[in-house]
Design an enzyme around this catalytic site. Structure first.
Site, PDB file in Angstrom:
ATOM      1  N   LYS A  32     -13.725  14.486 -20.368  1.00  0.00           N
ATOM      2  CA  LYS A  32     -14.383  13.185 -20.287  1.00  0.00           C
ATOM      3  C   LYS A  32     -14.477  12.489 -21.646  1.00  0.00           C
ATOM      4  O   LYS A  32     -14.320  11.273 -21.731  1.00  0.00           O
ATOM      5  CB  LYS A  32     -15.770  13.324 -19.670  1.00  0.00           C
ATOM      6  N   THR A  33     -14.745  13.257 -22.720  1.00  0.00           N
ATOM      7  CA  THR A  33     -14.857  12.636 -24.042  1.00  0.00           C
ATOM      8  C   THR A  33     -13.532  12.005 -24.444  1.00  0.00           C
ATOM      9  O   THR A  33     -13.488  10.912 -25.020  1.00  0.00           O
ATOM     10  CB  THR A  33     -15.298  13.672 -25.089  1.00  0.00           C
ATOM     11  N   ASP A 218     -22.000   7.798 -22.072  1.00  0.00           N
ATOM     12  CA  ASP A 218     -21.674   9.210 -21.827  1.00  0.00           C
ATOM     13  C   ASP A 218     -22.902   9.935 -21.269  1.00  0.00           C
ATOM     14  O   ASP A 218     -24.035   9.518 -21.510  1.00  0.00           O
ATOM     15  CB  ASP A 218     -21.227   9.857 -23.139  1.00  0.00           C
ATOM     16  N   GLU A 219     -22.675  11.016 -20.526  1.00  0.00           N
ATOM     17  CA  GLU A 219     -23.748  11.854 -19.967  1.00  0.00           C
ATOM     18  C   GLU A 219     -24.751  11.010 -19.177  1.00  0.00           C
ATOM     19  O   GLU A 219     -25.967  11.169 -19.289  1.00  0.00           O
ATOM     20  CB  GLU A 219     -24.470  12.623 -21.086  1.00  0.00           C
ATOM     21  N   GLN A 249     -24.171  18.481 -13.050  1.00  0.00           N
ATOM     22  CA  GLN A 249     -24.658  19.042 -14.312  1.00  0.00           C
ATOM     23  C   GLN A 249     -25.939  18.339 -14.784  1.00  0.00           C
ATOM     24  O   GLN A 249     -26.260  18.357 -15.971  1.00  0.00           O
ATOM     25  CB  GLN A 249     -23.581  18.947 -15.396  1.00  0.00           C
ATOM     26  N   ARG A 610     -19.118  27.524 -17.916  1.00  0.00           N
ATOM     27  CA  ARG A 610     -18.934  27.736 -19.365  1.00  0.00           C
ATOM     28  C   ARG A 610     -17.822  28.749 -19.615  1.00  0.00           C
ATOM     29  O   ARG A 610     -17.288  28.836 -20.720  1.00  0.00           O
ATOM     30  CB  ARG A 610     -20.212  28.260 -20.024  1.00  0.00           C
TER      31      ARG A 610
END
Length: 678
Positions: A32-33, A218-219, A249, A610
């Protein structure tokens, strides 16, 4: 510069999307970044002025990294004109230019927590209320929560069942009035005042709507009500708001995050285009299959299925251990086996858990085996204040001549031996060249110390002497320590100190974990004693995290320990997810509330995703609580995982098929799934 052909089809669609609201549902490990930075670069290449671009994230570090990436793609001059910042930095930028419209001067101060405490303590004194640090911190915490929910001082309403809320209703307006008089704002005002400014100044709002033609966030799943309102205002002009997030998340409800912001995005912004980023570049297909099946059990979510072109990989191990110490031993044994068999580094491993109290057994075992580790998002267990306070009692009981520890506990918890009295005792000790403990046993010789203080000194001496006697019985070490905890009432003291009841409860649980540590020590030693236990703690404390191995630490070659909340955004080749039990994951506080169970499931999902190559789940049959063993039930989340991919075995018993067979079984499962899907 960047090449669009290096992006997958969904990423390209996101990057090249033109006008209108855009919701990017970016699954774990989906890049995504990269998509955000490429989208910014693409807008510049298509002729958008850098000054018209706003990108907002949550931390200064994330904003800095985003700026650096965009600069690599577009050049330094383009980045200079962009606004890439945190929410609060954006608020400062707007307020510094226009806060005078709210009756402040533009050279306003931003109060730090210490400034807030001083102000609130003074207001509490004026109101005739308790002005202790604890009550002042409670006020600040409550006022902050209100501001993040867009509740101004005049709108705050107390509730009958919450007596503290009535005091907040009194202090909050006075606090805001004082801030304005001092031409100061607090951290939460940076957003709330910005929202109120834009809501009340239509021409100013239009100015910023025209300036920021394209906004990216973002987020987004972590936004709270005041952040949402600020974004909605700024996007009200061109409506070119692009938000990136993953409702699966969303794990920060305790900080005020509102998952409905991402779930209801297209309702708030009609005409929204939704693009799902589901290709994962991090984990094996087995790990993703487990994550997908787990999170599908949440009722309020946006359906998405992570997939990867990577091989199936190994099956997921589930080890049922005997207790906390066995769980830690199994993890360390697996670390040794993996480093030997696959030449892994210590930095390839992460141990994740739901609560910070769980770190104690792992820290002890890693230190015993001289494996360097780093603890993220919390202090090392024996460095925590509540642990040092209790250990100071044990050291004083063993050796009252240890004046460092004696002075630490002489008035903790408060028993009426104030600082002036302690200073007088220390001076008399120096004058007479006598130990403090020796003088404490003869308190009547102190001039100028009142009778209440003399009585408190005598009771303290009697307490220490009493436990010097009872701790001599090796068969009653646990019972005696439990008795000491109850008599000292340290839990009450922690509750008095802490503004947040949840933080207080965590500190109390940490302190109770000492009972479990003592229980484990007793099991390991044929002739246990209090002195032996304290020596063991001291040896661990003297060699924290293998600090003698400087080369490994300097190279970052350390095992990582962290809570699930701290692990978000990180990745590791091998992940150990500990405490897969009812009461830990899901946490005991969430068991009766459906929405909380959903958040616990999202936490488990974050932990699973993770892992890149190998995932090991662990649980215990029994654990100590206050030193006593209690039976534990496996986590309900284990039953929600695809059982074909789960290699369940008893701790210490190797899988019968071996690693190659596990990988073969996982691959066969995925071949069958592909056939079923046609």
């Amino acid at each position: 510069m960047f090449d669009l052909n290096q992006l997958n089809p969904q990423q390209r669609q996101a990057v090249t999307h033109g006008a209108g609201p855009l919701l990017l549902l970016a699954g774990a490990g989906s890049g995504k970044t990269r998509v955000i930075t490429c989208r910014i670069a693409h807008l510049v290449q298509q002729g958008t002025s850098p000054e018209q671009i706003l990108a907002v994230t949550f931390t200064n570090k994330a904003a800095r990294e985003m700026r650096e990436r965009v600069q690599e793609m577009t050049g330094r001059n383009a980045v200079k004109g962009m606004t890439i910042s945190t929410f609060h930095s954006l608020g400062v930028q707007i307020l510094k230019s226009h806060i005078d419209r709210l009756g402040f001067k533009r050279n306003f101060s931003i109060y730090a927590t210490s400034d807030q405490l001083r102000l609130v303590r003074e207001l509490l004194r004026e109101a005739g209320a308790d002005s202790s640090n604890r009550d002042a911190e409670q006020m600040i915490w409550r006022i902050s929560a209100a501001k993040n929910r867009l509740i101004d001082a005049g709108q705050y309403q107390p509730t009958l069942r919450d007596p503290l809320s009535h005091l907040v209703a009194t202090i909050y307006p006075r606090y805001q009035k004082a801030l304005k008089a001092y031409n100061a704002v607090d951290f939460d005002d940076l957003l709330l005042l910005t929202v109120r400014l834009l809501e009340g100044q239509s021409e100013l709002l239009a100015h910023y709507q025209q300036r920021f033609v394209y906004q990216m966030v973002d987020e987004y799943q972590d936004t709270n009500p005041v952040q949402y309102q600020l974004l909605k205002l700024l996007a009200g002009g061109h409506k070119n708001l692009c938000v990136v997030g993953d409702d699966d998340q969303s794990i920060y409800a305790f900080r005020g995050a509102d998952i409905s912001n991402i779930l209801d995005f297209e309702k708030d912004f009609p005409g929204t285009r939704i693009i799902k980023l589901e290709q994962n570049y991090r984990s094996s297909a087995t790990i993703l299959a487990a994550a997908n099946q787990l999170i599908a059990n949440n009722r309020q979510r946006r359906p998405k299925t992570l997939w990867t072109s990577s091989p199936a990989g190994y099956a997921i191990d589930y080890l049922r251990c005997e207790d906390s110490e066995d769980e830690a031993r199994q993890v360390v044994e697996l670390i040794h086996a993996e480093t030997f068999r696959h030449q892994r580094k210590f930095s390839d491993f992460a141990i994740l858990y739901r609560t910070n109290t769980q770190s104690r057994a792992f820290e002890e075992q890693l230190r015993y085996d001289n494996i360097p580790y780093v603890l993220i998002g919390g202090q090392q267990f024996f460095d925590r204040k509540e642990i040092r306070d209790l250990v100071a009692y044990l050291r004083t009981i063993l050796n009252p001549a240890d004046e460092v520890n004696l002075l630490r506990i002489i008035n903790y918890p408060k028993r009426g031996i104030g600082e002036n009295s302690i200073d007088q005792i220390i001076r008399r000790s120096a004058e007479q060249n006598a130990g403090i403990w020796q003088l404490l046993q003869q308190p009547e010789q102190f001039d100028g110390i009142g009778q209440k203080t003399l009585t408190a000194i005598a009771e303290f001496v009697a307490l220490i002497k009493s436990y010097q006697s009872t701790f001599k019985n090796p068969l009653r070490l646990l019972d005696t320590l439990r008795q000491l905890l109850n008599e000292l009432k340290l839990a009450d003291e922690i509750y008095r100190q802490e503004k947040d009841p949840q933080t207080a409860q965590r500190r109390i649980e940490n302190q109770n974990e000492i009972l479990n540590s003592l229980g484990a020590y007793i099991e390991r030693n044929e002739r246990p004693s209090l002195a032996g236990f304290v020596d063991a703690i001291s040896l661990l404390d003297a060699d924290p995290a293998g600090k003698d191995d400087k080369e490994k630490l300097l190279s970052g070659n350390t095992v990582t320990l962290m809570s699930l909340h701290s692990s978000k955004g990180l990745e590791f080749p091998v992940v150990f997810l500990a405490g897969m039990e009812e009461g830990f994951l899901p946490h005991k506080k969430s068991l009766d509330v459906t929405c909380d169970i959903d958040e616990e499931r999202r936490l488990c999902y974050v932990g699973i995703t993770r892992a890149e190559q190998r995932l090991v789940l662990l649980g215990a049959r029994q654990r100590r609580k206050h030193g006593k063993l209690e039976l534990r039930e496996p986590s309900r989340f284990l039953a929600e995982l695809p059982q074909q991919l789960l290699a369940t075995r008893q701790a210490g018993v190797p899988a019968d098929d071996g690693e190659e067979q596990q990988e073969k079984s996982a691959n066969q499962f995925f071949q069958q799934m592909q056939q079923l899907l046609g």
